[in-house]
Design an enzyme around this catalytic site. Sequence first.
Site, PDB file in Angstrom:
ATOM      1  N   ASP A  88      -1.504   7.434  -0.442  1.00 29.87           N
ATOM      2  CA  ASP A  88      -2.859   7.117   0.331  1.00 29.87           C
ATOM      3  C   ASP A  88      -2.972   9.210   0.912  1.00 29.87           C
ATOM      4  O   ASP A  88      -2.331   9.688   0.629  1.00 29.87           O
ATOM      5  CB  ASP A  88      -2.926   6.464   0.818  1.00 29.87           C
ATOM      6  CG  ASP A  88      -4.712   6.013   1.685  1.00 29.87           C
ATOM      7  OD1 ASP A  88      -5.238   7.128   1.009  1.00 29.87           O
ATOM      8  OD2 ASP A  88      -4.980   4.608   1.697  1.00 29.87           O
TER       9      ASP A  88
HETATM   10  C1  NOJ Z   1      -7.309   5.982   2.817  1.00 28.89           C
HETATM   11  C2  NOJ Z   1      -7.319   5.359   2.802  1.00 28.89           C
HETATM   12  O1  NOJ Z   1      -6.741   4.131   3.372  1.00 28.89           O
HETATM   13  C3  NOJ Z   1      -8.473   5.182   1.275  1.00 28.89           C
HETATM   14  O2  NOJ Z   1      -8.147   3.411   1.046  1.00 28.89           O
HETATM   15  C4  NOJ Z   1      -9.174   5.711   0.441  1.00 28.89           C
HETATM   16  O3  NOJ Z   1      -9.226   5.770  -1.151  1.00 28.89           O
HETATM   17  C5  NOJ Z   1      -8.608   6.699   0.951  1.00 28.89           C
HETATM   18  N1  NOJ Z   1      -8.185   7.087   2.157  1.00 28.89           N
HETATM   19  C6  NOJ Z   1      -9.465   8.111   0.938  1.00 28.89           C
HETATM   20  O4  NOJ Z   1     -10.700   8.457   1.313  1.00 28.89           O
END
Ligand code: NOJ
Length: 742
Positions: free
Chosen positions: A287
């Site tokens: 993430d």
């Molecule tokens: C953070 C989020 O937790 C995740 O779900 C997402 O896919 C990513 N950012 C990318 O935007």
Amino acid sequence: MKKYIFTSLLFVLIFTSCNKSNISSTEERLDQRVDSVIKLMTLEEKIGQMVLYTSDWDVTGPTLKSGYLDDIRSGNCGNIFNAHTAKYTRKLQKIAVEESRLGIPLLFGYDVIHGHKTIFPISLGESASWDMVAIEKSARVSAIEAAASGINWTFAPMCDISVEPRWGRVSEGAGEDPYLGSLIAVARVHGFQGNDLSDSLSILACVKHFAAYGAPLAGRDYNTVDMSKRVFLDTYLPPYKAAIDAGAMSVMSSFNELDGIPASGSKYLLTDLLRTELGFKGFVVTDYTSINEMVNHGIVANEVDAGLLAIKAGVDMDMQGEVYFKYLKNQVNEGLLDVKLIDESVRRILKVKFMLDLFDDPYKYCNEEREKRLVYAPEHLEAALDVAKKSMVLLKNENNVLPLQKGEKIVVIGELAASTRDLLGSWKAAGDWDFMKSTIDEIKLYNGESNVIYTEGCKKMGEDRSGFPAAIALARRADKIVMVIGEDWEWSGEAASRTSIKIPGVQTELLEKLKTLNKPVIVVLMNGRPLDLSKESTLADAILEAWYPGTMGGKAITQVLFGDYNPSGKLTMTFPRTLGQVPIFYYEKNTGRPLYLENPKYKSRYIDCPNDPLYPFGFGLSYSTFVYSDIKLSTSELTENGNLEASVNVTNTGGVDGEEVVQCYIRDLVGSVTRPVKELKGFEKIYLKAGESKVITFKITPDMLAFHRLDMTYGTEPGDFKLFIGGNSRDVKETNFALSVQ
Ligand code: NOJ
């Protein structure tokens, strides 16, 4: 010129290697093609494939790395997210394919969570449909539109089980139940990836957030997760596993720690469990900057060590952190990191790029004509309307105040009734709201301008009561009052945890005043989490939970309110009476002092509130009523290789045709470890004409009764069970059976 020579060389090698005669399987052929590319790559280019940067087209996290175009050109960035449209992705792909030394095509990721342009209800809402065909269709349409707009990778499905309504991200998941959550995860993976990843309308799915991100302490986003391994394996793991079994080829490591180790540095999670036990063959992306965040977690002293920990744990791709880019090369050169680990990661990433057929056709997603044709296609809007209606849950309908009758004089109140942006909810991807119709627009269209008055009454947030007098005056002239209340769309999703789950602002205060007019009051809710509706449920005669229903949401709400669609949704998260009951979920344990024991004082209970929720898991009303017969069992003893059939007769005793979700639960009465008081084991969504009856049969086999036993092996234990069937997790018929020795 030199670059073009390398690019052609790359394709020649790929082409010749796949034509060798002794290639026995597709898998081997794929591996050979991947190897043929890896052979040509420098260490820097390999690391570049392990890098994912956001474009400045959209921002979904705290930092923005500039200069990504140069990084693509130099081979230092092999993957981009938050870039879309066929035109823009073509521009970036062209740099990768025609200007970088090896011409390796880019992956384009995006958070296509519940739609790309045509937006479907938020995932929690969709889950309330209990309709796997509809959910798969929603993911398919999302994939088709995203693929038409240059995207080849979605950061979905989100498979996080959660029993935490304070956590804003429950809106993105499928609720509290592992069984239902698993089926939904499978439907979404199938929808996104289609039958064949190389199809130009399929996009790569990403199972997230691995793992147990849905259980942050106190519901605060990004907070620590701490649970027993047994709870993790039995309750939280199943949907991720189901999505992987369904063929998802990427997994996102989560922000949180689990048992003291941040997920992006957990070898247990990313290698031992994910690859060795679950057999996952795709690649792991972190993430957003979660490698860097391991320094804050306190598991490493600096980013240099964070990168090392991540790659050794099994992270293949660094989202936005620049850690792999900055440090891996030196670590290899200094002998701290075996280049074989890098090769492994690159192999996994390139394999997926081959599976998507990007090497042969890098611009397959970048066709502007196709984009124009497919985005907002009428059949997509139709599907969004269908799913939106199916996701709505009727929580109360005193004296059948709903459905509304066409031509009734109604007043519609509430800022949310006039909002189009809120209809889309969080993660609206590339969805536009300027052309959309609001709920009030649709109600007026349906019921006739002259029969509908709209006044805002109050905002969704804040203390302003200046609109109250007008709302009350107009409400006096109406037959029925419809109030659309709830949360601002930004109050759900990432970084949107709340310490209260009450309706914000003065919305409920206005509802209280309207109630004194002694007219039927109908509340339509727009929100992304279970709310404390203890007050509203006494004030409103009817409550329709509409969630954030998407592009066609206004029309869907209207059709449900006027009975053109008979509501059929059922909650997939328990709605508590008060936040003090949280966490509250239907699969709780019995405890040593359950409520039904004699002594009133020393029991597991609250002194100021009942134990049971306001609306239980699986609950939802219809304009029809359904009556369940007693359960009939084909046998009361289930043997090792046998099965048991449990049947009920369900009758629609209402005056209109309708749908019901018939749910089957079991309870294992005695185990080597204690077992939940109920576990969902099956359900069927049925359509019954008014007056019609149907026999519904559930087949129970021993494998459905398995769990992690005392010694942590997975299997069953003989003994007595209860079996329940009903229209929600509380109101059920019950019977007993036994599982004989295994
Ligand atoms: C953070 C989020 O937790 C995740 O779900 C997402 O896919 C990513 N950012 C990318 O935007």
